[in-house]
Design an enzyme around this catalytic site. Sequence first.
Site, PDB file in Angstrom:
ATOM      1  N   HIS A 150       3.429   3.226  -9.374  1.00 55.92           N
ATOM      2  CA  HIS A 150       3.672   1.671  -9.156  1.00 55.92           C
ATOM      3  C   HIS A 150       4.584   1.058  -9.297  1.00 55.92           C
ATOM      4  O   HIS A 150       4.964  -0.345  -8.984  1.00 55.92           O
ATOM      5  CB  HIS A 150       2.170   1.325  -9.777  1.00 55.92           C
ATOM      6  CG  HIS A 150       1.189   1.721  -8.973  1.00 55.92           C
ATOM      7  ND1 HIS A 150       0.794   1.281  -7.979  1.00 55.92           N
ATOM      8  CD2 HIS A 150       0.546   2.303 -10.214  1.00 55.92           C
ATOM      9  CE1 HIS A 150      -0.488   1.317  -8.252  1.00 55.92           C
ATOM     10  NE2 HIS A 150      -0.727   1.709  -9.040  1.00 55.92           N
ATOM     11  N   ARG A 202       0.584   4.732  -4.637  1.00 53.58           N
ATOM     12  CA  ARG A 202       0.345   5.784  -5.073  1.00 53.58           C
ATOM     13  C   ARG A 202       0.491   7.563  -4.336  1.00 53.58           C
ATOM     14  O   ARG A 202       0.296   9.002  -4.973  1.00 53.58           O
ATOM     15  CB  ARG A 202      -1.216   6.605  -5.352  1.00 53.58           C
ATOM     16  CG  ARG A 202      -1.873   4.788  -6.485  1.00 53.58           C
ATOM     17  CD  ARG A 202      -3.020   5.426  -7.237  1.00 53.58           C
ATOM     18  NE  ARG A 202      -4.542   4.611  -5.880  1.00 53.58           N
ATOM     19  CZ  ARG A 202      -5.351   5.004  -6.053  1.00 53.58           C
ATOM     20  NH1 ARG A 202      -5.474   5.201  -7.177  1.00 53.58           N
ATOM     21  NH2 ARG A 202      -5.816   4.614  -4.722  1.00 53.58           N
ATOM     22  N   ARG A 203       0.170   7.479  -3.033  1.00 53.41           N
ATOM     23  CA  ARG A 203       0.736   8.716  -2.144  1.00 53.41           C
ATOM     24  C   ARG A 203       1.664   8.872  -1.867  1.00 53.41           C
ATOM     25  O   ARG A 203       2.191  10.101  -2.350  1.00 53.41           O
ATOM     26  CB  ARG A 203       0.679   7.808  -0.821  1.00 53.41           C
ATOM     27  CG  ARG A 203      -0.535   8.811   0.154  1.00 53.41           C
ATOM     28  CD  ARG A 203      -0.918   8.714   1.304  1.00 53.41           C
ATOM     29  NE  ARG A 203      -1.278   7.898   0.968  1.00 53.41           N
ATOM     30  CZ  ARG A 203      -1.693   7.111   2.505  1.00 53.41           C
ATOM     31  NH1 ARG A 203      -1.208   7.360   3.737  1.00 53.41           N
ATOM     32  NH2 ARG A 203      -2.323   5.503   2.351  1.00 53.41           N
ATOM     33  N   ASP A 247       0.886  -0.766   0.136  1.00 53.43           N
ATOM     34  CA  ASP A 247       0.056   0.186   0.498  1.00 53.43           C
ATOM     35  C   ASP A 247       1.283   0.845   0.335  1.00 53.43           C
ATOM     36  O   ASP A 247       2.205   1.879   0.424  1.00 53.43           O
ATOM     37  CB  ASP A 247      -0.819  -0.368   1.320  1.00 53.43           C
ATOM     38  CG  ASP A 247      -1.335   0.884   1.140  1.00 53.43           C
ATOM     39  OD1 ASP A 247      -2.248   1.670  -0.130  1.00 53.43           O
ATOM     40  OD2 ASP A 247      -3.154   1.482   2.137  1.00 53.43           O
ATOM     41  N   GLY A 248       0.404   2.112  -0.711  1.00 50.69           N
ATOM     42  CA  GLY A 248       0.787   3.518  -0.443  1.00 50.69           C
ATOM     43  C   GLY A 248       1.444   3.716  -2.150  1.00 50.69           C
ATOM     44  O   GLY A 248       2.739   4.898  -1.762  1.00 50.69           O
ATOM     45  N   GLU A 293     -11.379  -5.072  -6.105  1.00 52.68           N
ATOM     46  CA  GLU A 293     -11.811  -3.426  -5.979  1.00 52.68           C
ATOM     47  C   GLU A 293     -11.186  -3.000  -6.894  1.00 52.68           C
ATOM     48  O   GLU A 293     -11.740  -1.836  -7.201  1.00 52.68           O
ATOM     49  CB  GLU A 293     -11.863  -3.100  -4.089  1.00 52.68           C
ATOM     50  CG  GLU A 293     -13.359  -4.268  -3.422  1.00 52.68           C
ATOM     51  CD  GLU A 293     -14.454  -3.745  -3.086  1.00 52.68           C
ATOM     52  OE1 GLU A 293     -15.345  -2.700  -4.357  1.00 52.68           O
ATOM     53  OE2 GLU A 293     -14.691  -4.503  -3.045  1.00 52.68           O
ATOM     54  N   ASN A 294     -10.201  -2.876  -6.923  1.00 50.87           N
ATOM     55  CA  ASN A 294      -9.258  -2.085  -8.482  1.00 50.87           C
ATOM     56  C   ASN A 294      -9.823  -2.163  -9.319  1.00 50.87           C
ATOM     57  O   ASN A 294      -9.279  -0.929  -9.739  1.00 50.87           O
ATOM     58  CB  ASN A 294      -7.581  -2.766  -7.756  1.00 50.87           C
ATOM     59  CG  ASN A 294      -7.271  -2.677  -6.695  1.00 50.87           C
ATOM     60  OD1 ASN A 294      -6.115  -3.232  -6.328  1.00 50.87           O
ATOM     61  ND2 ASN A 294      -7.822  -1.565  -5.596  1.00 50.87           N
TER      62      ASN A 294
END
Lengths: 350, 361
Positions: B66, B52-53, B49-50, B96-97
């Site tokens: 990515h 994109r941030r 996770d993270g 969900e993505n």
Amino acid sequence: MATTGIRPVEATAFHRNMMNGKHLTPREREELLKPFLPDELSDSSLDSPNKPSTRRQQSSSDSKSKPSLFKHWLFVLTYTVIHAIFSVYFRFRRAYHLVVNKVISLIYYHHRTPEFIQRDVRKLQRLPAHVSVLLDFHESDEDQGSAGLEGLVNDVCEIVAWCACAGIPFLSVYEKRGILKNCIPQTHDSISSTLESYFGSTRKPTLALRAPHIPSYSPPITPPRPSTPSSPHSDTKPAPNHINVLLLSSNDGRDTMVDLTKTLAEMAQKDSLNPQDISTDLIDIELTEAVSGEPDLLILFSPTVELKGYPPWQLRLTEIFHVPDNKGVNYQVFIRALHNYSKCEMRLGR
Amino acid sequence: MAESFHNSRFRRWFASSPPVTWGIRQLRQLLIGALKQGPIPQHVAFVMDGNRRFAKNHKIETVEGHNLGFEALARILEVCYKSGVKVVTIYAFSIENFKRSKYEVDALMDMAKLKLQQLSEHGALLDRYGAAVRILGQRDMVKPDVLEAIDKAVTMTAGNKKAILNVCFPYTSRDEMTTAVRNTVVSYCKPTGNQRPTLKRPFSETHITRHIRAQSQGSIPEYAEMSDSRAGSPSSSKGSNAMDGENSSMGSTLMNQSDSDDGQPSSFNYPDPESITADTLTSNMFTADNPPLDLLVRTSGVERLSDFMLWQCHEHTSIVFLDCLWPEFDLWNFLPVLVEWQWQRKKLNEQDKGRRHLKAD
């Protein structure tokens, strides 16, 4: 790049699949990766004997003759040193957290007064509708006097009272062995009296206590020791809030899913169900009815995150909160969990 | 001239100078080798996770984030496999993505395809690590060209036994659990005896008929016990369940032929649903033959499981939430996690020993 040990040329090469402006062939890529690969036979030889290490030569001159043994000892030594350092670090961290937690619990204390708790949660943007807590049954009294059934019931009572004060309508209490399920009436009594001590007998919120698979005792939405004398008042003042408490145990996790599978298999064998009709939604509906829906927030009072058999299906998007190195149930963890929850946003994969 | 150098630039130059990079490489090998001396988790899962941030913070494109995340993954895999982790499971793409922008989804898919293709070009290197790639998830949601790359990589590495890399690609845990339940149900209502030509099996039909006769006289439901013990063992797979069912059903049809006045209910043809246990479901999960999940790491400070490994991590798994973003994740963040895990494991062992001593006294 400093920490990875990768040179910038290599980094761009990995990154763009280009080196010196040319696309890399598989052959060139393999060359590039050589230094990062494990040895052909593990631990049999030093990685790069053509680049002698000054440090190694200083520390041991016979490293060339018995490289693997020397390497082994070096590793054991490093392992011991790392663990010694971290052991000290963990102890310091625990002490530090202990102090911090104590200070926070001095700042935030409820004094068994609903108004204090309400003041603590007033600033919060949003509250969870369904909170779940994971409690442990301590057999011996080595921690903070919360041992045995009495301690457990005590903890549950306090948490229910905090939730009632904060305005959280649904609380599920998970305890692995499900001891509380065996004494629902007594637990109900204790919680009621705790609520009374917080709110007073007239403002006391109503309480429903239940457990899945125990339909025989599901108390009505009124307390069992009915406050009938105050009932004429109840329509004049705003309706007293109501709190649902659900007791969960490890039986409600995997075992319930197994039971569901058994039922589905039986139905499929009788041709009353096509196995292709089994969908996530179907299972979700069944488990929501049989056990509970997804909690919004799971509060752990343990020092680390370990789920101890908590129902897996329900935990999908649940926010899991714990305070590192915390031991035992206390108010500051609860209020910090709520604060943390109100800050976080849900993205649902987007 | 040296004074005019910007400090960070100088530092970068210093860090990228050959002796320093070499030294850092050696240090990494030393630390990994050292970690190996203690207990090592057999199965580690990562939620990456993270990305994109990270891209947002560093003002680069999301896709680039990515890409950097993939490099972080490569570094971590190196650490894991060298230190002796058997199975690494990564959450690459959630069902969900698919809700994300088409541009990003396509870019992610292209990246997966490219990386898997590159992977397939290096057969020899993968053998060195001995890692088999497996893709867990909903295959039918993936485009055919990506699927092709997946299959190629999977078949190429299928023979590797030393380690496993599980890539969860269109995956959600609820979907996995649903699939497991469905497969269990399917395997429990498969056999009706007459559909299939009998294959060569190490069971003799006359033997079974005789046993069933003896059973129906003695009214001992032995077959139920048999299927029970089979299904109960963790190694039981769909195949063995199906075989159980077939044997029992075959027996019952034969018996019905021989003494038809018995009037057995038709459900007797099927294996007993009561023999389904949690282990049956576990063996129908995507991670069926993997060791139990010991450690789950989620980066970027989000304290949620987000539909990942729910079934697997519900009991003894240590779950760790880290604040760093995934592209920054490296040995230096992972080392404390591993050491703490080793530390906890050692304490648990000591407690166990203490308890055993108490019991012995």
